[in-house]
Design a protein around this motif. Structure first.
Motif, PDB file in Angstrom:
ATOM      1  N   PRO A 119     -12.171  18.247 -79.618  1.00 52.43           N
ATOM      2  CA  PRO A 119     -11.344  18.013 -80.808  1.00 52.43           C
ATOM      3  C   PRO A 119      -9.854  18.166 -80.496  1.00 52.43           C
ATOM      4  CG  PRO A 119     -12.605  20.075 -81.001  1.00 52.43           C
ATOM      5  CD  PRO A 119     -13.114  19.351 -79.795  1.00 52.43           C
ATOM      6  N   GLY A 138     -16.813  15.469 -86.465  1.00 55.09           N
ATOM      7  CA  GLY A 138     -17.197  16.850 -86.133  1.00 55.09           C
ATOM      8  C   GLY A 138     -18.691  17.043 -86.295  1.00 55.09           C
ATOM      9  N   VAL A 148     -13.700  23.200 -83.358  1.00 54.26           N
ATOM     10  CA  VAL A 148     -13.165  22.292 -84.380  1.00 54.26           C
ATOM     11  C   VAL A 148     -12.318  23.085 -85.385  1.00 54.26           C
ATOM     12  CG1 VAL A 148     -13.792  20.696 -86.243  1.00 54.26           C
ATOM     13  CG2 VAL A 148     -15.037  20.633 -84.077  1.00 54.26           C
ATOM     14  N   THR A 151      -8.979  23.777 -83.939  1.00 54.53           N
ATOM     15  CA  THR A 151      -8.161  22.555 -83.929  1.00 54.53           C
ATOM     16  C   THR A 151      -7.568  22.304 -85.318  1.00 54.53           C
ATOM     17  OG1 THR A 151      -9.626  21.677 -82.226  1.00 54.53           O
ATOM     18  CG2 THR A 151      -8.179  20.103 -83.308  1.00 54.53           C
ATOM     19  N   VAL A 165     -10.865  15.631 -90.019  1.00 56.63           N
ATOM     20  CA  VAL A 165     -12.203  15.765 -89.427  1.00 56.63           C
ATOM     21  C   VAL A 165     -13.233  15.309 -90.453  1.00 56.63           C
ATOM     22  CG1 VAL A 165     -13.921  17.418 -88.562  1.00 56.63           C
ATOM     23  CG2 VAL A 165     -11.502  17.681 -87.934  1.00 56.63           C
ATOM     24  N   SER A 167     -16.665  16.094 -91.179  1.00 55.38           N
ATOM     25  CA  SER A 167     -17.525  17.198 -90.705  1.00 55.38           C
ATOM     26  C   SER A 167     -18.990  16.993 -91.057  1.00 55.38           C
ATOM     27  CB  SER A 167     -17.058  18.529 -91.313  1.00 55.38           C
ATOM     28  OG  SER A 167     -17.981  19.553 -90.969  1.00 55.38           O
TER      29      SER A 167
END
Ligand code: SF4
Length: 362
Positions: A119, A138, A148, A151, A165, A167
């Motif tokens: 990431p 993600g 993640v 990040t 992201v 997710s």
């Protein structure tokens, strides 16, 4: 002898195989290895063949690519068609079939998809390309969610506006509970995932031992680790005990990695999420918290998940639940192969179908 050789020493492996025979109770025993990394070791080193016939090892839902829902792939494909968006993803995921296509096929047709190894690399790419929106896909369990989360915290503190992201992170204990509650597969013991446990600590499995009377042993990934773990489980079953034990002490500490746990809970909150081929499992997903919603692609692009469709001939869901093996799929090796995967379990190196394809049946 180097460090790795010690854990592949055939004499030690055989020593534990003999001990298993000594303590083996006179009944059928199903042990589920939750993690795809364990499935690789079991098939690569022929662990099943060392065991008495009444002990059966079955694969579980612990391959992160395999359990990523088809809806998520469809959503990522849709995003990759937006003019200002670049979808950044781990390499394995691009080959997973969605309802009508895959990210790989869409990339070949010109969609904006970039393969990243972390990431952090995706975030760096975003800072270098401020005119584009970079969306990182993600996926993964407790093992990858902390990186993640870090990040997202970096993007937040550095006020990066063009990074988000999508997710689909998941946590393992609710899926294990789901399998036990479903009654579809009889599980007498869990070989618990070593990498997840290194982050969480072994206590996340305590409810399984306490409420379900099913023993759990956290295992490393070398042949010696697996055979010792199986011995520890069989011994508990023989003695009528159900405890959480830790075979992987060289990596997994009782309290886990508290820093990683902190960043995860700072950034994510539990949510119901769909597991590919299995079901929507309550509290098994990780949603980005409101405080960081600028970095949540669902919020940022006002995305709505639509129910996708898997290939009806693919039995990945049954395989991920431990109900069937890849050999029971009529497409295995005939139509479906790593070069032409029909389902997600044939894509990732940790997918049961890909592992059976590479190493043969147990
Ligand atoms: S062999 Fe292919 S089609 Fe069959 S379950 Fe595995 S991934 Fe799905």
């Amino acid at each position: 002898m180097n460090y790795i050789d010690e854990f592949r020493d055939i004499k030690k492996v055989k020593y534990f195989a003999e001990r298993i025979k000594e303590v083996n109770p006179d009944k059928n025993i199903n042990l589920m290895e939750v993690c795809g990394g364990h499935t690789i070791t079991i098939l690569k080193y022929g662990i099943q063949e060392l065991l008495p016939g009444n002990i059966n090892l079955i694969s579980g839902p612990g391959c992160p690519v395999c359990v990523t829902a088809v809806d998520f792939i469809d959503m990522a494909i849709e995003l990759s068609h937006r003019r200002d968006v670049i979808v950044a993803t781990f390499g394995d995921l691009i080959r997973v079939p969605g309802t009508n296509s895959s990210l790989e096929l869409e990339r070949a047709k010109g969609a904006n998809i970039k393969i990243c190894y972390s990431p952090a690399e995706a975030l760096k790419y975003a800072t270098k390309n401020p005119e584009k929106e970079v969306v990182f896909l993600g996926i993964g369990f407790e093992t990858t969610a902390p990186s993640v989360a870090v990040t997202i915290l970096n993007a937040y503190s550095n006020k990066v506006r063009n990074f988000s992201v999508l997710s689909s992170h998941k946590v393992m204990p609710p899926a294990m509970k789901f399998l036990l509650d479903s009654g579809e597969v009889n599980i007498d013991g869990f070989i618990c995932p070593g990498h997840v446990s290194a982050i969480t600590g072994p206590r996340i499995y305590e409810f399984i031992a306490k409420d379900y009377g099913v023993p759990c042993v956290v295992s490393g990934f070398e042949p010696m680790d697996l055979i010792e773990t199986i011995y520890m489980l069989v011994l508990q079953i023989r003695e009528g005990r159900a405890k959480v034990e830790n075979q992987y002490k060289r990596t997994v500490r009782r309290e886990g990695n508290s820093k990683a746990q902190e960043v995860m809970s700072e950034v994510f909150e539990p949510v119901s999420v769909r597991w590919r081929g299995i079901a929507e499992i309550p509290e098994s997903g990780l949603k980005i918290r409101k405080k960081y919603s600028d970095f949540d692609a669902v919020e940022k692009f006002d995305l709505k998940f639509k129910r996708g469709m898997e290939n009806p001939s693919c039995i990945c869901g049954e395989i991920l639940k431990g109900v069937k093996t890849p050999l029971e799929c009529r497409l295995f090796k005939k139509v479906c192969s790593p070069e032409n995967p029909v389902g997600a379990c044939m894509v990732s190196s940790e997918g049961a179908c890909a592992i059976y394809y590479k190493y043969g049946a147990r």
